[in-house]
Each structure stands twice: as structure tokens, then as C-alpha cells.
Design a protein around this motif. Sequence first.
Motif, mmCIF file in Angstrom:
data_model
loop_
_atom_site.group_PDB
_atom_site.id
_atom_site.type_symbol
_atom_site.label_atom_id
_atom_site.label_comp_id
_atom_site.label_asym_id
_atom_site.label_seq_id
_atom_site.Cartn_x
_atom_site.Cartn_y
_atom_site.Cartn_z
ATOM 1 N N GLU A 1 0.677 -1.271 -0.072
ATOM 2 C CA GLU A 1 -0.143 -0.029 0.007
ATOM 3 C C GLU A 1 1.091 1.281 0.009
ATOM 4 N N GLY A 2 0.152 2.488 0.210
ATOM 5 C CA GLY A 2 0.700 3.760 0.217
ATOM 6 C C GLY A 2 1.281 3.949 -1.127
ATOM 7 N N ARG A 3 2.332 4.208 -1.407
ATOM 8 C CA ARG A 3 3.116 4.338 -2.792
ATOM 9 C C ARG A 3 3.294 2.981 -3.126
ATOM 10 N N PRO A 4 2.542 2.205 -4.468
ATOM 11 C CA PRO A 4 2.777 0.952 -4.562
ATOM 12 C C PRO A 4 4.454 0.756 -5.089
ATOM 13 N N LEU A 5 4.959 -0.552 -4.809
ATOM 14 C CA LEU A 5 6.176 -1.154 -5.166
ATOM 15 C C LEU A 5 5.834 -1.606 -6.622
ATOM 16 N N ASN A 6 6.732 -1.464 -7.361
ATOM 17 C CA ASN A 6 6.829 -2.027 -8.657
ATOM 18 C C ASN A 6 8.337 -2.960 -8.813
ATOM 19 N N ILE A 7 8.241 -4.210 -8.533
ATOM 20 C CA ILE A 7 9.456 -4.887 -8.311
ATOM 21 C C ILE A 7 9.965 -5.786 -9.456
ATOM 22 N N GLN A 8 11.179 -5.737 -9.848
ATOM 23 C CA GLN A 8 11.561 -6.360 -11.062
ATOM 24 C C GLN A 8 12.765 -7.251 -10.513
ATOM 25 N N THR A 9 12.819 -8.560 -10.869
ATOM 26 C CA THR A 9 13.963 -9.410 -10.426
ATOM 27 C C THR A 9 14.759 -9.718 -11.541
ATOM 28 N N PHE A 10 15.594 -9.150 -12.007
ATOM 29 C CA PHE A 10 16.315 -9.312 -13.280
ATOM 30 C C PHE A 10 17.344 -10.574 -13.301
ATOM 31 N N GLY A 11 17.858 -10.618 -12.134
ATOM 32 C CA GLY A 11 18.527 -11.965 -12.106
ATOM 33 C C GLY A 11 17.933 -13.125 -12.241
ATOM 34 N N ALA A 12 16.602 -13.157 -12.009
ATOM 35 C CA ALA A 12 15.976 -14.438 -12.235
ATOM 36 C C ALA A 12 15.399 -14.690 -13.595
ATOM 37 N N MET A 13 15.629 -13.465 -14.699
ATOM 38 C CA MET A 13 14.880 -13.619 -15.917
ATOM 39 C C MET A 13 15.408 -14.768 -16.829
ATOM 40 N N ASP A 14 14.686 -15.502 -17.417
ATOM 41 C CA ASP A 14 15.126 -16.199 -18.485
ATOM 42 C C ASP A 14 14.079 -16.371 -19.515
ATOM 43 N N ILE A 15 14.662 -15.431 -20.615
ATOM 44 C CA ILE A 15 13.576 -15.155 -21.688
ATOM 45 C C ILE A 15 13.520 -16.474 -22.486
ATOM 46 N N ASN A 16 14.783 -17.208 -22.759
ATOM 47 C CA ASN A 16 14.622 -18.461 -23.592
ATOM 48 C C ASN A 16 13.934 -19.337 -23.027
ATOM 49 N N ALA A 17 13.807 -19.676 -21.496
ATOM 50 C CA ALA A 17 12.995 -20.551 -21.005
ATOM 51 C C ALA A 17 11.544 -20.118 -21.025
ATOM 52 N N LEU A 18 11.163 -18.764 -20.929
ATOM 53 C CA LEU A 18 9.885 -18.546 -20.759
ATOM 54 C C LEU A 18 9.092 -18.610 -22.080
ATOM 55 N N TYR A 19 10.087 -18.455 -23.427
ATOM 56 C CA TYR A 19 9.438 -18.658 -24.457
ATOM 57 C C TYR A 19 9.167 -20.117 -25.112
ATOM 58 N N GLN A 20 9.807 -21.006 -24.194
ATOM 59 C CA GLN A 20 9.244 -22.279 -24.322
ATOM 60 C C GLN A 20 7.824 -22.697 -23.885
ATOM 61 N N HIS A 21 7.490 -21.696 -23.127
ATOM 62 C CA HIS A 21 6.123 -21.885 -22.698
ATOM 63 C C HIS A 21 5.056 -20.863 -23.080
ATOM 64 N N VAL A 22 5.596 -19.764 -23.484
ATOM 65 C CA VAL A 22 4.610 -18.688 -23.908
ATOM 66 C C VAL A 22 5.211 -18.051 -24.903
ATOM 67 N N LYS A 23 4.735 -17.866 -25.951
ATOM 68 C CA LYS A 23 4.921 -17.169 -27.380
ATOM 69 C C LYS A 23 5.196 -15.769 -26.902
ATOM 70 N N PRO A 24 6.222 -15.230 -27.609
ATOM 71 C CA PRO A 24 6.660 -13.770 -27.369
ATOM 72 C C PRO A 24 5.586 -12.983 -27.647
ATOM 73 N N GLN A 25 4.781 -13.049 -28.428
ATOM 74 C CA GLN A 25 3.645 -12.058 -28.552
ATOM 75 C C GLN A 25 2.878 -11.976 -27.472
ATOM 76 N N ARG A 26 2.315 -13.106 -26.681
ATOM 77 C CA ARG A 26 1.696 -13.195 -25.748
ATOM 78 C C ARG A 26 2.292 -12.692 -24.601
ATOM 79 N N GLN A 27 3.847 -13.173 -24.476
ATOM 80 C CA GLN A 27 4.394 -12.549 -23.105
ATOM 81 C C GLN A 27 4.475 -10.907 -23.250
ATOM 82 N N TRP A 28 4.517 -10.271 -24.464
ATOM 83 C CA TRP A 28 4.617 -8.921 -24.519
ATOM 84 C C TRP A 28 3.445 -8.238 -24.212
ATOM 85 N N ARG A 29 2.196 -8.882 -24.781
ATOM 86 C CA ARG A 29 0.808 -8.575 -24.170
ATOM 87 C C ARG A 29 0.715 -8.458 -22.753
ATOM 88 N N THR A 30 0.969 -9.423 -21.959
ATOM 89 C CA THR A 30 1.056 -9.469 -20.588
ATOM 90 C C THR A 30 1.664 -8.258 -19.861
#
Length: 318
Positions: free
Chosen positions: A100-129
Motif C-alpha cells: 500500500e501507500g505508494r505501490p512498489l513495482n518490483i522486477q527481479t532481473f537476475g531471475a529472468m530467463d527469456i529463452n525458458a519463458l518462450y518455451q512456454h509462452v509465445k513472445p507476442q503473448r508475453q509482450w501482451r502480458t
Amino acid sequence: MSSLPDDKQQVLAEFRRRVEEEGIIHDGDTIGTDDDTLLRFLRARKFDSKNAKTMLEKCQKWRQTVEGVGLDALYDEIDPFDYPERDIVFKYWPLWFHKEGRPLNIQTFGAMDINALYQHVKPQRQWRTFLTNAEALTREVLPACSRAKGEKVTAAYCIVDLKGFGLSQFWQIKGLVRDSFQVSQDYYPETMGRLAVVNAPSSFTIIWNVVKRWLAPETVAKVDILGSDYMEHLLKYVDAENLPASLGGTCTCDTLGGCSLSSAGPWLDNRVYTGHGPSRYRAPEPLGDANGVSSVEHEIDAEVAGEASRGEVNGLVY
């Protein structure tokens, strides 16, 4: 807008007149037609109304045409807090709102794995999310925080955690990061109060020299680059109970599936879920209310449920 100086009040009034007369904004536009929305564009262009009008006009065109369907259609298709692939997306690209209050927008770049993500979700769908997640900030998150706090909340506090993140990962996602920053700057101006980059590795100097070329000088001025000794700095802006334990705070959201999946905050109040997002970790609704009326008697038709899932019923924004 009583805190706005008289000269800027006049600029705002004239700006509103021009964008309404020229049909750039209309009553009911989901971008928002209140003074706070117009001020975001004016502030992004240092109250140069001509440049602000151009920025707003381009934003409206983008909202109408993005992904070939427009942003409102995307938001009808993908609820940022409740869609089937949400757990997978968050596993390989953790990006979430919190507390609450001023909301936090948190991104954990160290956990990003785009190649693994694209095996489950198409790039267009991911971008739409991603796009609907960006839209959620102004459409649902900030209004809900304002109601909960009893005063206007117009920007988020962003935290980017670079623990485990290196040059090889950056080169892999460089284009995605650039496009993400462009969307934020061009179409959601002045919604980032500050950005803290924590656990920045020694190689971040190289990364930052690339990234800051994509950013407006005003945005760069809001960025704090921190190493691993960042707690004292974060606690100036965030109470420990609202800061996830993964970042050194005391919040765990244990009963809600963990902070990254909970999306805990007032923006979840009074929403209707289909069971893919945060509602998975909530207690089931009782079968009857205090008067013994069954849940079946409280059901609403599918069309209204679709509106309610966006926090909008009969023109009300929850």
C-alpha cells in the motif's frame, strides 16, 4: 489541484480546452481524463503545452492501435492479475506490484530467463502480458492506493534487483528492456516516482552506459544505483513491513503464495477472478452471506463479470 501554482493552473486549463476541442480526449477514455492524467503529460514536457499535446496525441493513437487490436481489447483479453500463464511468466520474468501507500513495482532481473519463458509462452503473448501489467498501474493500482491512503498517489516506487544478473543476460534481453522503457516513458509518463537498482554488479557500469541512452534526463535523475548495502536507502521510502523479505524487509505474504505471486495491495479488493492469479491463494468464498443467501443468488451474468474483473461496474472504478 489547489497546490498547483496559478500560472500552471492556467496552462492546465488551456491544455484541457485544446485537447478536448481537438478530440484528443473524450469522456470515458480509459487513459483517464482527470487533471492528474493531463498533468502527467504536462510535467513530462515541462509544461510546454504544445509538446505535451503531441505526446498525448501519440499516446492515444498507440492505445487505439497497439498489437493491432488496441489496449482496451488487450485488457479485456488479459487480466494482469489473473491469466492462465501468470505463474510461468512470473517464474522467468518476475515483475509485480506490492503493498500500500505508494505501490512498489518490483522486477527481479537476475531471475529472468527469456529463452525458458518462450518455451512456454509465445513472445507476442508475453509482450501482451507486459503491456496489460503496465496499464494496470494507472487503471487500477494507483487509483486503489489513492482510495486506501485517502490522498492522491500518482507514482510507483520501482525496485530492480540485479542479484545474479550479468552482461550475458543483459545482451540477451537488451531489446526487451529498451522496448519496456520506451512504453513506460512515452505512454505512462511521470508514473515512476523513483527507481532503485539494488545488488548492482561491477559490470553494471557498462550496462548503465547503454541503458541511460534510452532514458530522458528527467528519468535518469530519478534512478539510484546501489550495491548490496541498500537497506538504509530503501527504508527511507518503504516501511519494512511492506518490503518483501527477499529484499531485506519483513513481508513474506506466506498465506498468499509469497510476495511475488500475491500482488498484495488494495487493487485486489472487490475484483472477480477466474482462478489463475492471486485468488488461488485466498480462502474460498462462503456459500452464503450473513442472511443465508446462497452464492448462486449473488451470481452476475458473464458480461458484468467481465467488467467487474477490471474493477468497473456501472461506471465505478473500485
